[in-house]
Design a protein around this motif. Sequence first.
Motif, mmCIF file in Angstrom:
data_model
loop_
_atom_site.group_PDB
_atom_site.id
_atom_site.type_symbol
_atom_site.label_atom_id
_atom_site.label_comp_id
_atom_site.label_asym_id
_atom_site.label_seq_id
_atom_site.Cartn_x
_atom_site.Cartn_y
_atom_site.Cartn_z
ATOM 1 N N ASN A 27 44.734 62.962 87.366
ATOM 2 C CA ASN A 27 44.063 62.522 88.585
ATOM 3 C C ASN A 27 44.809 61.378 89.263
ATOM 4 O O ASN A 27 45.891 60.987 88.844
ATOM 5 C CB ASN A 27 42.603 62.154 88.282
ATOM 6 N N TYR A 28 44.182 60.839 90.301
ATOM 7 C CA TYR A 28 44.834 59.794 91.088
ATOM 8 C C TYR A 28 45.072 58.523 90.275
ATOM 9 O O TYR A 28 46.084 57.854 90.460
ATOM 10 C CB TYR A 28 44.019 59.511 92.352
ATOM 11 N N ASP A 29 44.162 58.203 89.367
ATOM 12 C CA ASP A 29 44.359 57.024 88.505
ATOM 13 C C ASP A 29 45.578 57.199 87.597
ATOM 14 O O ASP A 29 46.336 56.253 87.376
ATOM 15 C CB ASP A 29 43.115 56.751 87.649
ATOM 16 N N ASP A 30 45.767 58.416 87.079
ATOM 17 C CA ASP A 30 46.942 58.706 86.256
ATOM 18 C C ASP A 30 48.212 58.501 87.085
ATOM 19 O O ASP A 30 49.208 57.964 86.607
ATOM 20 C CB ASP A 30 46.925 60.155 85.741
ATOM 21 N N PHE A 31 48.137 58.940 88.331
ATOM 22 C CA PHE A 31 49.279 58.798 89.233
ATOM 23 C C PHE A 31 49.621 57.328 89.484
ATOM 24 O O PHE A 31 50.756 56.906 89.276
ATOM 25 C CB PHE A 31 48.979 59.520 90.552
ATOM 26 N N GLU A 38 61.661 61.062 88.089
ATOM 27 C CA GLU A 38 61.368 60.191 86.954
ATOM 28 C C GLU A 38 60.199 60.728 86.135
ATOM 29 O O GLU A 38 60.215 60.693 84.913
ATOM 30 C CB GLU A 38 61.036 58.777 87.440
ATOM 31 N N LYS A 39 59.171 61.235 86.822
ATOM 32 C CA LYS A 39 57.991 61.712 86.105
ATOM 33 C C LYS A 39 57.293 62.784 86.921
ATOM 34 O O LYS A 39 57.260 62.723 88.147
ATOM 35 C CB LYS A 39 57.024 60.550 85.860
ATOM 36 N N VAL A 40 56.718 63.757 86.207
ATOM 37 C CA VAL A 40 55.958 64.823 86.842
ATOM 38 C C VAL A 40 54.563 64.822 86.220
ATOM 39 O O VAL A 40 54.428 64.772 85.000
ATOM 40 C CB VAL A 40 56.653 66.194 86.610
ATOM 41 N N GLY A 41 53.540 64.849 87.058
ATOM 42 C CA GLY A 41 52.157 64.840 86.576
ATOM 43 C C GLY A 41 51.594 66.242 86.458
ATOM 44 O O GLY A 41 51.815 67.089 87.324
ATOM 45 N N GLU A 42 50.867 66.475 85.400
ATOM 46 C CA GLU A 42 50.220 67.772 85.168
ATOM 47 C C GLU A 42 49.124 68.008 86.213
ATOM 48 O O GLU A 42 48.541 67.048 86.720
ATOM 49 C CB GLU A 42 49.586 67.794 83.772
ATOM 50 N N PRO A 43 48.799 69.272 86.510
ATOM 51 C CA PRO A 43 47.759 69.580 87.494
ATOM 52 C C PRO A 43 46.394 68.984 87.129
ATOM 53 O O PRO A 43 45.576 68.723 88.009
ATOM 54 C CB PRO A 43 47.678 71.108 87.499
ATOM 55 N N THR A 44 46.158 68.751 85.840
ATOM 56 C CA THR A 44 44.863 68.214 85.399
ATOM 57 C C THR A 44 44.775 66.699 85.558
ATOM 58 O O THR A 44 43.692 66.125 85.429
ATOM 59 C CB THR A 44 44.626 68.551 83.916
ATOM 60 N N VAL A 62 55.231 61.718 95.457
ATOM 61 C CA VAL A 62 54.527 62.765 96.178
ATOM 62 C C VAL A 62 53.257 63.043 95.384
ATOM 63 O O VAL A 62 53.294 63.142 94.152
ATOM 64 C CB VAL A 62 55.398 64.043 96.267
ATOM 65 N N TYR A 63 52.127 63.116 96.110
ATOM 66 C CA TYR A 63 50.849 63.378 95.450
ATOM 67 C C TYR A 63 50.142 64.505 96.188
ATOM 68 O O TYR A 63 50.015 64.481 97.414
ATOM 69 C CB TYR A 63 49.973 62.116 95.444
ATOM 70 N N ASP A 64 49.671 65.486 95.437
ATOM 71 C CA ASP A 64 48.927 66.610 96.000
ATOM 72 C C ASP A 64 47.442 66.286 95.887
ATOM 73 O O ASP A 64 46.875 66.325 94.797
ATOM 74 C CB ASP A 64 49.282 67.885 95.230
ATOM 75 N N PHE A 65 46.835 65.930 97.010
ATOM 76 C CA PHE A 65 45.443 65.475 97.040
ATOM 77 C C PHE A 65 44.510 66.610 97.449
ATOM 78 O O PHE A 65 44.611 67.148 98.552
ATOM 79 C CB PHE A 65 45.305 64.302 98.017
ATOM 80 N N ASP A 66 43.605 66.992 96.550
ATOM 81 C CA ASP A 66 42.595 68.012 96.834
ATOM 82 C C ASP A 66 41.319 67.339 97.311
ATOM 83 O O ASP A 66 40.935 66.291 96.782
ATOM 84 C CB ASP A 66 42.254 68.809 95.564
ATOM 85 N N PHE A 67 40.662 67.953 98.286
ATOM 86 C CA PHE A 67 39.390 67.411 98.759
ATOM 87 C C PHE A 67 38.553 68.523 99.385
ATOM 88 O O PHE A 67 39.039 69.611 99.632
ATOM 89 C CB PHE A 67 39.616 66.267 99.751
ATOM 90 N N VAL A 68 37.283 68.210 99.614
ATOM 91 C CA VAL A 68 36.360 69.155 100.244
ATOM 92 C C VAL A 68 35.939 68.561 101.585
ATOM 93 O O VAL A 68 35.529 67.404 101.655
ATOM 94 C CB VAL A 68 35.126 69.407 99.344
#
Length: 148
Positions: free
Chosen positions: A61-65, A53-59, A78-84
């Motif tokens: 964030n989680y709020d956009d998702f 239905e929708k694809v999110g750009e790499p830029t 599916v969400y690709d979550f980056d963290f440190v």
Amino acid sequence: MKLTRHNAIAANAASGMAVHDDCKLRFLELKAKRTHRFIIYKIEEKQKQVVVEKVGEPTQNYDDFTASLPADECRYAVYDFDFVTAENCQKSRIFFIAWSPDTARIRSKMIYASSKDRFKRELDGIQVELQATDPTEMDLDVIKSRAY
């Protein structure tokens, strides 16, 4: 056995839902090339298949998702979550989220629930699964706590 379109559709006969080729293609792009931040999948009941239905750009964030998920309809995402990490290592976790809000139609909830495991198996590389019926069950704190 070579996987053909016929085999893929036949393999989904158990849940009655076919998985559109684009679903797997976009997921592979997210996983391997990191060209997407998130993907939202929708079941097209009339065609009996799961589609992108929708694809999110790499830029994005989680709020956009979370803003992209409908308030009263079920979706897979599916969400690709980056963290440190505490050791200062950059990491990433791929989350599968089954969004099934309390306000969704009963029939829709049943279709999404019965097709979930079959669909999830098509996406090789899911690291964390979340089930959410309201936004608080998948807020950023929940995601962070499940990522480590």
